[in-house]
Design a protein around this motif. Structure first.
Motif, short mmCIF file in Angstrom:
data_model
loop_
_atom_site.label_atom_id
_atom_site.label_comp_id
_atom_site.label_asym_id
_atom_site.label_seq_id
_atom_site.Cartn_x
_atom_site.Cartn_y
_atom_site.Cartn_z
N LYS A 110 0.85 -1.19 0.00
CA LYS A 110 0.00 0.00 0.00
C LYS A 110 0.88 1.24 0.00
CE LYS A 110 -4.09 -1.98 2.07
NZ LYS A 110 -5.20 -1.72 2.96
N SER A 111 0.43 2.24 -0.71
CA SER A 111 1.19 3.49 -0.81
C SER A 111 1.36 4.18 0.53
CB SER A 111 0.53 4.44 -1.81
OG SER A 111 -0.80 4.72 -1.39
N ASN A 151 3.58 0.67 -11.65
CA ASN A 151 2.17 0.67 -12.00
C ASN A 151 2.05 -0.25 -13.21
OD1 ASN A 151 -0.48 1.12 -12.54
ND2 ASN A 151 -0.21 3.22 -13.25
N TYR A 169 -7.30 -5.37 0.15
CA TYR A 169 -7.64 -4.13 -0.57
C TYR A 169 -9.15 -3.97 -0.65
CZ TYR A 169 -2.73 -4.31 -1.57
OH TYR A 169 -1.37 -4.37 -1.41
N HIS A 208 -11.04 -1.89 -2.12
CA HIS A 208 -11.61 -1.59 -3.43
C HIS A 208 -11.04 -2.49 -4.53
CE1 HIS A 208 -13.52 1.87 -1.60
NE2 HIS A 208 -12.35 2.20 -1.09
N LYS A 243 -8.79 -1.81 -8.02
CA LYS A 243 -8.89 -0.36 -8.22
C LYS A 243 -8.62 0.42 -6.94
CE LYS A 243 -10.33 -0.84 -12.47
NZ LYS A 243 -9.35 -0.79 -13.52
N ASP A 244 -8.16 -0.26 -5.89
CA ASP A 244 -7.88 0.42 -4.62
C ASP A 244 -6.83 1.51 -4.85
OD1 ASP A 244 -6.67 0.97 -1.95
OD2 ASP A 244 -8.08 -0.59 -1.34
N PRO A 245 -7.12 2.73 -4.41
CA PRO A 245 -6.17 3.83 -4.66
C PRO A 245 -4.85 3.67 -3.90
CG PRO A 245 -7.98 4.56 -3.26
CD PRO A 245 -8.33 3.17 -3.72
N THR A 246 -4.79 2.82 -2.89
CA THR A 246 -3.53 2.64 -2.16
C THR A 246 -2.71 1.45 -2.70
OG1 THR A 246 -4.48 1.19 -0.46
CG2 THR A 246 -4.57 3.59 -0.06
#
Length: 167
Positions: free
Chosen positions: A55-56, A93, A110, A112, A115-118
């Motif tokens: 995760k970011s 990415n 995750y 989402h 498509k999870d933003p993190t």
């Protein structure tokens, strides 16, 4: 018991097989004061790369800069194989790699999904490794230690150690 002959004759092949058998190893960044952390590896032997989902928002990901080096440590499922791998790590990415390695286990982390933003993929591009294949037998280990103590000139034969370089 880890195969000594494979460790001697095909150590890279054995390494990739061992990575495929484990659920997690320990990943850490060189020069960082952070402790290594458990991460699930996804091996790509064709490119000498190990992929990780992260995760970011993690401290580890936030410490990665261009040229950052990392170590990944492996302990085989039977505790008779150990390896330490190193190389340059980067955030990537790569939707194709996300699809390739995605599973219900990864999805659980995750909220989402893909498509999870993190969601972040990390690619560890290996340049070298050291492996140790050892006997898993307590009896063989004890025998080798006893022989070594009886004969001061002979070291115990309890395993194989190799250094690997990846192009």
């Amino acid at each position: 018991m880890a195969s000594f002959s494979e460790a001697r004759e095909a150590p890279a092949s054995q390494l990739w097989d061992e990575i495929d058998k484990i659920h997690a190893g320990m990943l850490g960044l060189e020069g960082s004061h952070m402790h290594m952390q458990p991460m699930a590896p996804f091996a790509d032997p064709k490119t000498n790369t190990i992929w990780f989902f992260s995760k970011s928002t993690t401290d580890l990901v936030q410490q990665i800069r261009p040229g950052t080096r990392a170590h990944f440590c492996v302990v085989g499922k039977n505790h008779d194989y150990h390896a330490c791998l190193s190389g340059v790590i980067e955030q990537r990415n790569d939707p194709a790699k996300v699809d390739e390695y995605w599973s219900s286990i990864v999805a659980a982390w995750y909220e989402h999904g893909k498509k999870d933003p993190t969601l972040v993929l990390l690619a560890l591009h290996l340049d070298d490794a050291e492996i140790w294949a050892s006997t898993g037998s307590t009896l063989k280990f004890g025998w080798e230690i006893a022989k070594a103590n009886l004969n001061d000139e002979k070291l115990p034969d309890v395993g194989v150690h190799r250094r690997l370089a990846f192009a």
